[in-house]
Design a protein around this motif. Sequence first.
Motif, PDB file in Angstrom:
ATOM      1  N   SER A   1      -4.835   3.887  -5.333  1.00  0.00           N
ATOM      2  CA  SER A   1      -4.168   4.249  -4.076  1.00  0.00           C
ATOM      3  C   SER A   1      -3.641   3.055  -3.296  1.00  0.00           C
ATOM      4  CB  SER A   1      -5.156   5.008  -3.184  1.00  0.00           C
ATOM      5  OG  SER A   1      -5.756   6.057  -3.892  1.00  0.00           O
ATOM      6  N   LEU A   2      -2.349   2.799  -3.412  1.00  0.00           N
ATOM      7  CA  LEU A   2      -1.727   1.860  -2.475  1.00  0.00           C
ATOM      8  C   LEU A   2      -1.623   2.530  -1.111  1.00  0.00           C
ATOM      9  CD1 LEU A   2       1.070   0.350  -4.731  1.00  0.00           C
ATOM     10  CD2 LEU A   2      -0.926  -0.841  -3.826  1.00  0.00           C
ATOM     11  N   PHE A   3      -1.382   3.825  -1.139  1.00  0.00           N
ATOM     12  CA  PHE A   3      -1.411   4.652   0.063  1.00  0.00           C
ATOM     13  C   PHE A   3      -2.764   5.356   0.027  1.00  0.00           C
ATOM     14  CE2 PHE A   3      -0.555   8.704   2.278  1.00  0.00           C
ATOM     15  CZ  PHE A   3       0.152   8.287   3.393  1.00  0.00           C
ATOM     16  N   GLY A   4      -3.598   5.121   1.045  1.00  0.00           N
ATOM     17  CA  GLY A   4      -4.962   5.640   0.984  1.00  0.00           C
ATOM     18  C   GLY A   4      -5.281   6.579   2.129  1.00  0.00           C
TER      19      GLY A   4
ATOM     20  N   ASN B   1      13.086   5.859  -3.553  1.00  0.00           N
ATOM     21  CA  ASN B   1      13.049   6.875  -2.498  1.00  0.00           C
ATOM     22  C   ASN B   1      12.461   6.282  -1.220  1.00  0.00           C
ATOM     23  OD1 ASN B   1      11.997   9.016  -0.800  1.00  0.00           O
ATOM     24  ND2 ASN B   1      12.491  10.414  -2.486  1.00  0.00           N
ATOM     25  N   PRO B   2      13.187   6.387  -0.082  1.00  0.00           N
ATOM     26  CA  PRO B   2      12.692   5.734   1.140  1.00  0.00           C
ATOM     27  C   PRO B   2      11.333   6.256   1.604  1.00  0.00           C
ATOM     28  CG  PRO B   2      14.664   7.068   1.583  1.00  0.00           C
ATOM     29  CD  PRO B   2      14.488   7.027   0.097  1.00  0.00           C
ATOM     30  N   HIS B   3      10.908   7.409   1.128  1.00  0.00           N
ATOM     31  CA  HIS B   3       9.587   7.907   1.519  1.00  0.00           C
ATOM     32  C   HIS B   3       8.577   7.837   0.386  1.00  0.00           C
ATOM     33  CE1 HIS B   3       7.860   9.876   5.192  1.00  0.00           C
ATOM     34  NE2 HIS B   3       8.867   9.174   5.680  1.00  0.00           N
ATOM     35  N   CYS B   4       8.890   7.038  -0.641  1.00  0.00           N
ATOM     36  CA  CYS B   4       7.849   6.823  -1.662  1.00  0.00           C
ATOM     37  C   CYS B   4       6.913   5.736  -1.151  1.00  0.00           C
ATOM     38  CB  CYS B   4       8.451   6.457  -3.024  1.00  0.00           C
ATOM     39  SG  CYS B   4       8.942   4.751  -3.209  1.00  0.00           S
ATOM     40  N   VAL B   5       5.715   5.692  -1.714  1.00  0.00           N
ATOM     41  CA  VAL B   5       4.674   4.807  -1.198  1.00  0.00           C
ATOM     42  C   VAL B   5       5.131   3.354  -1.169  1.00  0.00           C
ATOM     43  CG1 VAL B   5       2.381   3.861  -1.736  1.00  0.00           C
ATOM     44  CG2 VAL B   5       2.741   6.342  -1.745  1.00  0.00           C
ATOM     45  N   LEU B   6       5.791   2.898  -2.224  1.00  0.00           N
ATOM     46  CA  LEU B   6       6.174   1.487  -2.263  1.00  0.00           C
ATOM     47  C   LEU B   6       7.135   1.134  -1.123  1.00  0.00           C
ATOM     48  CD1 LEU B   6       5.577  -0.983  -4.277  1.00  0.00           C
ATOM     49  CD2 LEU B   6       8.024  -0.816  -4.659  1.00  0.00           C
ATOM     50  N   GLN B   7       8.088   2.044  -0.859  1.00  0.00           N
ATOM     51  CA  GLN B   7       9.047   1.758   0.222  1.00  0.00           C
ATOM     52  C   GLN B   7       8.367   1.814   1.587  1.00  0.00           C
ATOM     53  OE1 GLN B   7      12.006   0.526  -0.257  1.00  0.00           O
ATOM     54  NE2 GLN B   7      11.847   0.739  -2.469  1.00  0.00           N
TER      55      GLN B   7
ATOM     56  N   LYS C   1       6.583  -1.394   2.028  1.00  0.00           N
ATOM     57  CA  LYS C   1       7.522  -2.461   2.408  1.00  0.00           C
ATOM     58  C   LYS C   1       7.823  -2.404   3.894  1.00  0.00           C
ATOM     59  CE  LYS C   1      10.267  -3.688  -1.577  1.00  0.00           C
ATOM     60  NZ  LYS C   1      11.419  -3.420  -2.386  1.00  0.00           N
ATOM     61  N   GLU C   2       8.061  -1.181   4.352  1.00  0.00           N
ATOM     62  CA  GLU C   2       8.424  -1.007   5.759  1.00  0.00           C
ATOM     63  C   GLU C   2       7.242  -1.398   6.651  1.00  0.00           C
ATOM     64  OE1 GLU C   2       9.890   2.948   6.614  1.00  0.00           O
ATOM     65  OE2 GLU C   2       9.540   2.613   8.754  1.00  0.00           O
ATOM     66  N   HIS C   3       6.055  -0.912   6.272  1.00  0.00           N
ATOM     67  CA  HIS C   3       4.876  -1.179   7.110  1.00  0.00           C
ATOM     68  C   HIS C   3       4.639  -2.669   7.274  1.00  0.00           C
ATOM     69  CE1 HIS C   3       1.119   0.026   9.067  1.00  0.00           C
ATOM     70  NE2 HIS C   3       0.605  -1.049   8.521  1.00  0.00           N
ATOM     71  N   TYR C   4       4.743  -3.423   6.168  1.00  0.00           N
ATOM     72  CA  TYR C   4       4.407  -4.854   6.235  1.00  0.00           C
ATOM     73  C   TYR C   4       5.623  -5.736   6.536  1.00  0.00           C
ATOM     74  CZ  TYR C   4      -0.214  -3.403   5.054  1.00  0.00           C
ATOM     75  OH  TYR C   4      -1.439  -2.788   5.119  1.00  0.00           O
ATOM     76  N   SER C   5       6.757  -5.102   6.819  1.00  0.00           N
ATOM     77  CA  SER C   5       7.938  -5.914   7.170  1.00  0.00           C
ATOM     78  C   SER C   5       7.667  -6.704   8.453  1.00  0.00           C
ATOM     79  CB  SER C   5       9.169  -5.016   7.333  1.00  0.00           C
ATOM     80  OG  SER C   5       8.946  -4.085   8.377  1.00  0.00           O
ATOM     81  N   ARG C   6       6.768  -6.221   9.282  1.00  0.00           N
ATOM     82  CA  ARG C   6       6.443  -6.918  10.540  1.00  0.00           C
ATOM     83  C   ARG C   6       5.545  -8.134  10.308  1.00  0.00           C
ATOM     84  NH1 ARG C   6       2.910  -3.385  13.035  1.00  0.00           N
ATOM     85  NH2 ARG C   6       2.636  -2.501  10.976  1.00  0.00           N
ATOM     86  N   TYR C   7       4.944  -8.244   9.102  1.00  0.00           N
ATOM     87  CA  TYR C   7       3.958  -9.296   8.856  1.00  0.00           C
ATOM     88  C   TYR C   7       4.626 -10.568   8.330  1.00  0.00           C
ATOM     89  CZ  TYR C   7       0.169  -6.013   9.801  1.00  0.00           C
ATOM     90  OH  TYR C   7      -0.697  -5.136  10.415  1.00  0.00           O
ATOM     91  N   ASP C   8       5.603 -11.065   9.100  1.00  0.00           N
ATOM     92  CA  ASP C   8       6.285 -12.293   8.694  1.00  0.00           C
ATOM     93  C   ASP C   8       5.369 -13.490   8.945  1.00  0.00           C
ATOM     94  OD1 ASP C   8       7.061 -13.500  11.501  1.00  0.00           O
ATOM     95  OD2 ASP C   8       7.394 -11.326  11.563  1.00  0.00           O
ATOM     96  N   LEU C   9       5.712 -14.602   8.330  1.00  0.00           N
ATOM     97  CA  LEU C   9       4.826 -15.777   8.360  1.00  0.00           C
ATOM     98  C   LEU C   9       4.511 -16.229   9.792  1.00  0.00           C
ATOM     99  CD1 LEU C   9       6.492 -17.726   5.411  1.00  0.00           C
ATOM    100  CD2 LEU C   9       4.194 -16.744   5.410  1.00  0.00           C
TER     101      LEU C   9
ATOM    102  N   GLY D   1       0.453 -10.338   5.392  1.00  0.00           N
ATOM    103  CA  GLY D   1       1.478 -11.343   5.091  1.00  0.00           C
ATOM    104  C   GLY D   1       1.615 -11.547   3.590  1.00  0.00           C
ATOM    105  N   MET D   2       0.485 -11.480   2.896  1.00  0.00           N
ATOM    106  CA  MET D   2       0.521 -11.652   1.423  1.00  0.00           C
ATOM    107  C   MET D   2       1.234 -10.459   0.770  1.00  0.00           C
ATOM    108  SD  MET D   2      -1.775 -13.248  -1.373  1.00  0.00           S
ATOM    109  CE  MET D   2      -3.435 -13.174  -0.768  1.00  0.00           C
ATOM    110  N   ILE D   3       0.937  -9.253   1.266  1.00  0.00           N
ATOM    111  CA  ILE D   3       1.595  -8.060   0.703  1.00  0.00           C
ATOM    112  C   ILE D   3       3.114  -8.174   0.895  1.00  0.00           C
ATOM    113  CG2 ILE D   3       1.882  -5.545   0.978  1.00  0.00           C
ATOM    114  CD1 ILE D   3      -1.166  -5.456   1.640  1.00  0.00           C
ATOM    115  N   LYS D   4       3.514  -8.593   2.091  1.00  0.00           N
ATOM    116  CA  LYS D   4       4.956  -8.764   2.343  1.00  0.00           C
ATOM    117  C   LYS D   4       5.552  -9.813   1.399  1.00  0.00           C
ATOM    118  CE  LYS D   4       8.139 -10.346   5.998  1.00  0.00           C
ATOM    119  NZ  LYS D   4       9.298  -9.598   5.526  1.00  0.00           N
ATOM    120  N   TYR D   5       4.839 -10.908   1.228  1.00  0.00           N
ATOM    121  CA  TYR D   5       5.317 -11.971   0.340  1.00  0.00           C
ATOM    122  C   TYR D   5       5.513 -11.439  -1.084  1.00  0.00           C
ATOM    123  CZ  TYR D   5       5.469 -16.439  -2.157  1.00  0.00           C
ATOM    124  OH  TYR D   5       5.854 -17.489  -2.956  1.00  0.00           O
ATOM    125  N   ILE D   6       4.512 -10.677  -1.554  1.00  0.00           N
ATOM    126  CA  ILE D   6       4.569 -10.144  -2.924  1.00  0.00           C
ATOM    127  C   ILE D   6       5.743  -9.181  -3.081  1.00  0.00           C
ATOM    128  CG2 ILE D   6       3.358  -8.594  -4.547  1.00  0.00           C
ATOM    129  CD1 ILE D   6       0.705  -9.832  -3.419  1.00  0.00           C
TER     130      ILE D   6
END
Lengths: 803, 195
Positions: free
Chosen positions: A621-624, A143-149, A152-160, A73-78
Motif C-alpha cells: 500500500s503506497l496509499f494506506g 490517471n490523475p486519480h491513481c495512487v502514484l499521481q 506526486k501531488e501530495h509530496y509536491s509541497r515537500y521541496d528541499l 522530501g525523499m519521496i518527492k525526489y524519487i
Amino acid sequence: MTNHWIDLQHSDVILIQGSNAAENHPISFKWVMRAKEKGAKVIHVDPRFTRTSARADFYTALRSGTDIAFFGGMIKYILDNGTYFREYVENYTNASFIVDEKFDFKDGVFSGYDPSTRKYDKATWSYMKDSSGVPERDPTLQNPHCVLQLLKEHYSRYDLETVSTTTGTPVEDLKKVYELYSSTGVKDRAGTVMYALGQTQHTTGVQNIRALCMIQLLLGNMGICGGGVNALRGEPNVQGSTDYAILSHILPGYLAAPRASMKSLDEYLQRLTPKSADARSANWWQNYPKYKVSLLKAWFGDKATKENDFGYSWVPKLDDGQDCTILNMVDRMYEKQIKGLFVVAQNPACSLPNANKVREALTNLEWFVNVNIFDNETASFWKGPGMDPKKIKTEVFLLPAAASVEKEGSQTNSGRWVHWKYAASKPPGDAVSTGDIVIRIVAKLKELYKKEKGAFPDPIVNLKWDYTDEKGRFSAEKVARAVNGQFLEDVTIADKSYKKGDHVPSFALLQADGKTSSGCWIIAGSFAQDGTNLMKRRGKNDPTGLGLYPEWSWAWPVNRRIIYNRASVDLNGQPYNPQRPLLAWKDGKWVGDVPDGPWPPMADLEKGKYPFIMKPDGVSSLFGPGLGDGPFPEHYEPLEGPLARNPFSGQLNSPIIKIFTKECDKFSGCDIRFPFVMTTYTSTEHWCTGGITRWQSWLTEAQPQVYVEISEELAKLREIKNGDQVKVESPRGALQCVAMVTPRFRPFNCGGQEVHQVGMTFNYGWLFPKDCGDSANLLTPTVGDGNTMTPEYKAFMVNVTKV
Amino acid sequence: MGVSRREFLAVSGALGAGLALSSLGIDTGPLNAYAEEISKIDKLKTARQSFSTCCYCAVGCGLICSTDEKTGKVINIEGDPEHPVNEGSLCAKGAGIFQTTAANPHRLTKVLYRAPGSDKWQSKTWDWAITQIARRIKKTRDAGFMTVNSKGQTVNRLENIAHMGSSNVDNEECWLITAMARSMGLVYIDHQARV
C-alpha cells in the motif's frame, strides 16, 4: 523486522534513522560493519552525533519530530527524478489503483475530518471498483486519480527548501542522502532501513514508519535480501510479548480484541475476515476463523464447543472506540477508577511519560502486585520523593522472580527467530519464575470461584490450566506445545492424515470447526508433527549462502526468514538480483527461503498470486487507508515544538491526537519559558530505566548518573560549563543533573530561526544507586501517537538553567 | 550440551600463550603460575554448560552459561561462538549479565509486603501472598465486573483492575499472562511494546 540481523550484511545502502544502533543494539552493528566492508554506504540521520554517526559514511542531523518532512522530501525526489523501480511499483504496489474521486487533501487535513470528534470518516479513502468488486487500475500510472499521481501531488509541497526549514537539515545534506539512498531503486541494489524508538515515539510515529515503508516500496526494497523495514526492537522479548498480545487491542497472533457490537463469534468473524473479489489475491486473512477458533480451543479446551460459540462470550469485549492503552490506563488510575494493578518486570514510575502523574496515580490504588528480580521505583513508590508513607493506603506485594538465565522457555528476537533457552541454575532464595507466579494465582482464583462462586466465574473456571510438571511447577514446554497447537481429533487434510494429539506442523492446517487448537496461530509449526521442539535447533546449514540458517532455531511465520519474499522475484519467478537469489521458481517449485505461499509466479495467469498475501488486494500500500490520520503521511509538529506554524500547512499538530486536559498534563509549545527541543535516549551500559542495570556495579561504574547533553553554542548562551549542575524543566516537572557540553548537538537553522536541541538519558531513578538522579520522564508529555498512543518521548520542550 | 573440549582449550590456551611469549624472551613466570592454578581449580571441570539468550535488547545474542555442578550456581556467562547472530560477541551489558544472577546481593529473594500506611517491607511466604492476592482480585473483580455496557451490549469485562508488562519474560510466560488477564475480564492491558 521484515528481514533479520544477519541479512543487514547484504545491503548496498543502509539508512539508520531514529536509532543509535552502534550503542543501543551493538551486536546488530557487526552486520552493518560487514556490509560496509563489502562496500555498502551507511547513512545516519539523527539529532545527535553518536557512535553510529562516527562509523557512517555520511551523517546529517534533523530536528526531533520532523522525520515525515525528511522522508516526504525523499519521496518527492524519487518521483521527480524517476528513480523508483517501475516494474515493482506497477506490479507489487497499489500505485495503479484509482482512488475515489471525492478523496481530497486541503491545508493539512484529508477529506472526511470532523473537528468535533477529532476523527476522520474514511469513506472517501477508498478505491474505485469495477462491477465485480475488483479495484480499478491504470497500469500506465497516468490517471490523475491513481495512487502514484496522488502521491506526486501530495509530496509536491515537500521541496528541499521547505523540508530544510522544517528539519533544520542543510539542503545539500538532504540532496546527498536522497541521491545516495534512491540509488537502490534498481533491481540489483538493496537498501535497508534501520529504525528504533526514535521513529516510533512521536505523535506521528506510525506515519513515520509508513513513510519509510513507502520509500522502500518505491525503490523495490521490500521482500528482498538486504532490504526491508527493520525495527530494532529494544526489549529481549518484545517481539514475543507483542505476538502473544499483552495488549488491550489484540489477542494472540494479531487477532482483533472483540468489541461490544460483535455480539456473536459469527458477527466477530464477519466483521474481521477480509474479502477479496480478485481471484489472484491470496487474501491470507480469509483464514481468520481458523485462527480464532483454534485460539478459543487452546484457552478453553473441551469447554469450548460449537454450541457455546467456542466460549466467545467469555472473552472480554471493549466498547466500540474504547481505548485502554497505557496513557488512558494511568489516567483512570489517577481518577481512582482502577483499584488493583499488576506490573510484571516493568518500571512505570520511571518509564512512562509524565512520571509525576504516574507516581501520584500509584497512590490511588488499593492493591498492587509487582513482579521483578530487583526492587524498583514502582514497587517502592510509597517511599519515593515527596511521598508520605503514612498517608498512602496502597498494599504492595513485591514478588521475587527468576532472572532470564534461570528459566527454561523461548524468546523471540527482532528478526522473528524463536530461540529456546535452558535454565542455568535455580533462582536465589524464594524467587520463582513469572510463569510459576501466574500459574499459582490463577489456580487459587479457580479454587475460590469454584467454591464461593462470584461475578461471572465461567472464564476463570473454564480456562484450561494444565501447564505444570510432575512436581506441580510451571512447565514452559507444556505451554509451548499448547501455543503451537494440536489436532484434537483424527483429521485428514488434502489426503494426509493427522492423529489426535499430533502437533500442528503449520498454521495452514488449522481448522475453524474446533478440531485443532493453537494458542497463537503464527507460532504453529514451532513443533514438528511428531512433537520435536524446533526452537531448540542448532543446525548451521546455509543452503542459500545468504545466512538464512533455516535449521537454527525457528522463525515465524513457518520458518520464513524474510517476509514478503515473493516480491524479490520478477513475474516469472526469477530473482531480480541473481547475485542474492533469495527465492527462485525452478522446475515448477520454489527454491530458497520458505516462500510467501506455494502458488506459482504471477506470470501464471491461472494459478499465480500477487506477492503481498496478507493484504486483501495482494499488493502493498503506497496509499494506506487503514490508519486513522491519513492515507499518506503528512508532517505535523510535535505537541510541544519550537515553531509557531507548520511550514507545510495551517495544521500545526496532528488533528487526531488525544489531548489530555488535567492540570498535571499541561503542555506548552513555542513558549519562551521552554525554548529548547528535548529528546531522550539510552546508553550502552544501561537498559531502559536501569531497573536491572543500575543494580550492577560493573555497569554503574561506567554510567553512574543522569546528565543532560547540550551543545557548545547553548552552553555559551546560558553560561554553562561542562560538569555544572543544571536544572532541566518542562511544564510538567523538573530535575537537577549534570550538564554535559559536547559538539554532538549543534543548533538547527530552521528557516532563519535558530533552534537548540538538548538530550537526556532515561536510565535513572531515585532508588538506586543513591544520588544517581531521577527519571527524564518527569519532563515528558502525556500524549501519544494518533493510531497507537505510543508516547511522544522523543520531542518536547524544556528549559535548562545553571543551578 | 557437552563440555569436553572447552576445559581443554581454556587450559591449553593459557599454556600455549605462555610458550609463545617465552620464545620472545618475555618473563612468563606469572603466566605459568596462573596456568598451573587453572589446572588445579576444578570449577571448569565441574561446570555444566547450558545455552541461553541475552535479556536486554532484541538482537537476542546467544549465551553459554557455566554452572558449578557442586553448588548449582552460575559461575560464568559468555557469548556463544556458535550462534550465527552474535558469533560469540556481547556488548557491555550482555558481557556483564553474570551480575543478574544469584551472585548479585541486591537480588530479591523473599516475598515482600507493604501494608497500608506502613513505611517498611515485611517478608512473607508464597502461600500467604498468593492467597492474599487472589482474595483481593476476587473482591475487586466481584465488585466491579460489568456484564453489559451503557448500551445494554454484553461485554463481560472488568475496568477496575489493570495489567502492565512484560516484554521481559519468556514467550510461554507472556502467553499465560494474556490468558490470565482475559480470563479475569481485564481490558486495561498494556506493556513495554507500546512505550
